[in-house]
Write a protein that holds these residues in place. Structure first.
Motif, short mmCIF file in Angstrom:
data_model
loop_
_atom_site.label_atom_id
_atom_site.label_comp_id
_atom_site.label_asym_id
_atom_site.label_seq_id
_atom_site.Cartn_x
_atom_site.Cartn_y
_atom_site.Cartn_z
N GLU A 119 0.82 -1.20 0.00
CA GLU A 119 0.00 0.00 0.00
C GLU A 119 0.86 1.25 0.00
OE1 GLU A 119 -2.43 0.86 3.53
OE2 GLU A 119 -4.15 0.74 2.20
N ALA A 120 2.03 1.15 0.63
CA ALA A 120 2.93 2.31 0.75
C ALA A 120 3.66 2.61 -0.55
CB ALA A 120 3.96 2.06 1.85
N PHE A 121 3.61 1.72 -1.53
CA PHE A 121 4.40 1.88 -2.75
C PHE A 121 4.04 3.17 -3.47
CE2 PHE A 121 5.42 1.22 -7.20
CZ PHE A 121 6.70 0.73 -7.13
N ASP A 122 2.74 3.40 -3.72
CA ASP A 122 2.32 4.63 -4.38
C ASP A 122 2.62 5.84 -3.53
OD1 ASP A 122 1.45 3.82 -6.84
OD2 ASP A 122 -0.59 3.43 -6.20
N TYR A 123 2.47 5.69 -2.23
CA TYR A 123 2.73 6.79 -1.32
C TYR A 123 4.19 7.24 -1.42
CZ TYR A 123 3.93 9.11 3.04
OH TYR A 123 4.43 9.98 3.97
N HIS A 201 -2.37 6.79 3.12
CA HIS A 201 -2.28 5.96 1.90
C HIS A 201 -3.60 5.98 1.14
CE1 HIS A 201 0.93 3.45 4.21
NE2 HIS A 201 1.41 4.60 3.80
N GLN A 202 -4.69 5.78 1.85
CA GLN A 202 -6.01 5.76 1.21
C GLN A 202 -6.35 7.13 0.63
OE1 GLN A 202 -7.84 3.00 0.66
NE2 GLN A 202 -6.09 1.94 1.54
N PHE A 203 -6.02 8.18 1.36
CA PHE A 203 -6.28 9.54 0.87
C PHE A 203 -5.54 9.80 -0.43
CE2 PHE A 203 -4.44 13.91 0.93
CZ PHE A 203 -5.59 14.60 0.55
N LEU A 204 -4.25 9.44 -0.49
CA LEU A 204 -3.47 9.70 -1.69
C LEU A 204 -3.97 8.89 -2.88
CD1 LEU A 204 0.07 9.94 -0.09
CD2 LEU A 204 -1.20 11.79 -1.16
N LEU A 224 -13.49 8.99 3.76
CA LEU A 224 -12.69 8.17 4.67
C LEU A 224 -13.31 8.05 6.06
CD1 LEU A 224 -9.24 9.67 3.63
CD2 LEU A 224 -10.02 7.34 3.14
N ASN A 225 -14.48 8.68 6.23
CA ASN A 225 -15.20 8.64 7.52
C ASN A 225 -14.37 9.19 8.67
OD1 ASN A 225 -17.64 7.40 6.49
ND2 ASN A 225 -16.46 5.50 6.33
N ILE A 226 -13.67 10.30 8.41
CA ILE A 226 -12.90 10.98 9.45
C ILE A 226 -13.17 12.48 9.34
CG2 ILE A 226 -11.03 9.26 9.55
CD1 ILE A 226 -9.40 11.07 7.71
N THR A 227 -12.64 13.25 10.27
CA THR A 227 -12.82 14.69 10.22
C THR A 227 -11.73 15.32 9.36
OG1 THR A 227 -11.42 15.15 12.14
CG2 THR A 227 -13.76 14.68 12.56
#
Length: 300
Positions: A119-123, A201-204, A224-227
């Protein structure tokens, strides 16, 4: 006069396989050599891909623009491309050669790599210089690993026992080796699997897909169900930039490429990037670049 392109193109892994006559039963993972003629894809530029790739230059030179930054790739240079990068290839010397690894997002996520590392690869690709100059011993190691992976792919059909498992572990070892090389030249980043890292990661990933349609931090926080505050805190801690900065950076790179590489009217570019009108786009561009779009276009 050369006809200017109207959009940033998309190079799919299937188109590339067909162009280079890559024939393998290993879906989503390919290792192959290229010469100067095969590497000259300047007619296609600028483009993004639907896959990831690692390229090791073994001879000669090739000029490439990556997210608008110019690089001259030469022997012993390793370059990492992910699907979110905009590439524009230029001149290639006649003696240029490279060994190439292509892999789909699905292959990466289904490999033997721990999920957080994959998951971190794109990040990582968004915060590091994509080009690393290798020492001779590092160069030889990467050549050996690429060659071993390529041979295993080639002989998978004749020796199928544990073939897929061996391939995935050879691939994983190579990706870890490449990751280690990049960590030495960039700010160290350790994948610990924390909630904040997962969120970033999900945001990017979302931004790379939706930046033309969604420009507000609130919209991504809702997905992302966060603030918005939590999202901005997380991105600042991991990248040194706010969530808003990262969204704007993606838009600016896209806008600059369209202004530089296409003949599209500025109003059309504003529409392509889903700004309400040309004037809103121009204010946004000038705020971040110090020039309005028309002045920037004349200056490049």
């Amino acid at each position: 006069m050369k006809k200017r392109k109207q959009t940033i193109e998309k190079l799919t892994i299937d188109i590339l396989r067909s162009r280079l006559d890559i024939n393998t039963t290993c879906n989503g993972l390919y290792v192959f050599d290229t010469d100067a003629e095969e590497m000259d894809i300047s007619a296609l530029s600028p483009y993004r891909s639907d896959h990831n790739s690692v390229h090791l230059i073994t001879a000669g030179q090739v000029n490439v623009k990556i997210n608008l930054l110019d690089y001259t790739l030469k022997k012993n240079d390793l370059v990492l491309f992910t699907s979110n990068m905009i590439r524009h290839f230029g001149t290639v010397t006649p003696d240029c050669k490279a060994i190439n690894l292509l892999f789909s997002n699905d292959y990466l996520l289904n490999s033997a790599l721990p999920s957080k590392t994959a998951e971190a690869f794109d990040y990582l690709s968004g915060i590091i210089d994509p080009v690393v100059e290798l020492r001779e011993d590092q160069f030889e190691l990467i050549v050996t690993q690429l060659t071993a992976l390529g041979l295993k792919i080639k002989h998978t059909r004749t020796n199928t026992f544990y073939a897929e498992d061996i391939l995935r572990h050879l691939f994983s070892a190579l990706i870890f080796e490449v990751g280690a090389l990049y960590q030495k030249v960039a700010k160290p980043y350790v994948v610990s699997g924390s909630r904040k890292e997962h969120i970033v990661h999900q945001f990017l990933k979302l931004v790379s897909k939706k930046f033309k349609d969604e420009k507000s931090v609130q919209a991504y926080a809702d997905m992302l169900n966060i603030t918005p505050k939590y999202l901005t805190t997380a991105t600042r801690e991991l990248t040194g930039k706010t969530a808003g900065d990262l969204i704007d950076e993606m838009l600016i790179v896209e806008a600059k490429v369209l202004l530089n590489e296409s003949g599209m009217p500025i109003a059309h570019i504003a529409e392509t990037l889903n700004f309400s009108d040309q004037f809103v786009f121009s204010r946004f561009f000038k705020k971040h670049c110090g020039l309005n779009p028309s002045t920037f276009r004349r200056s490049v």
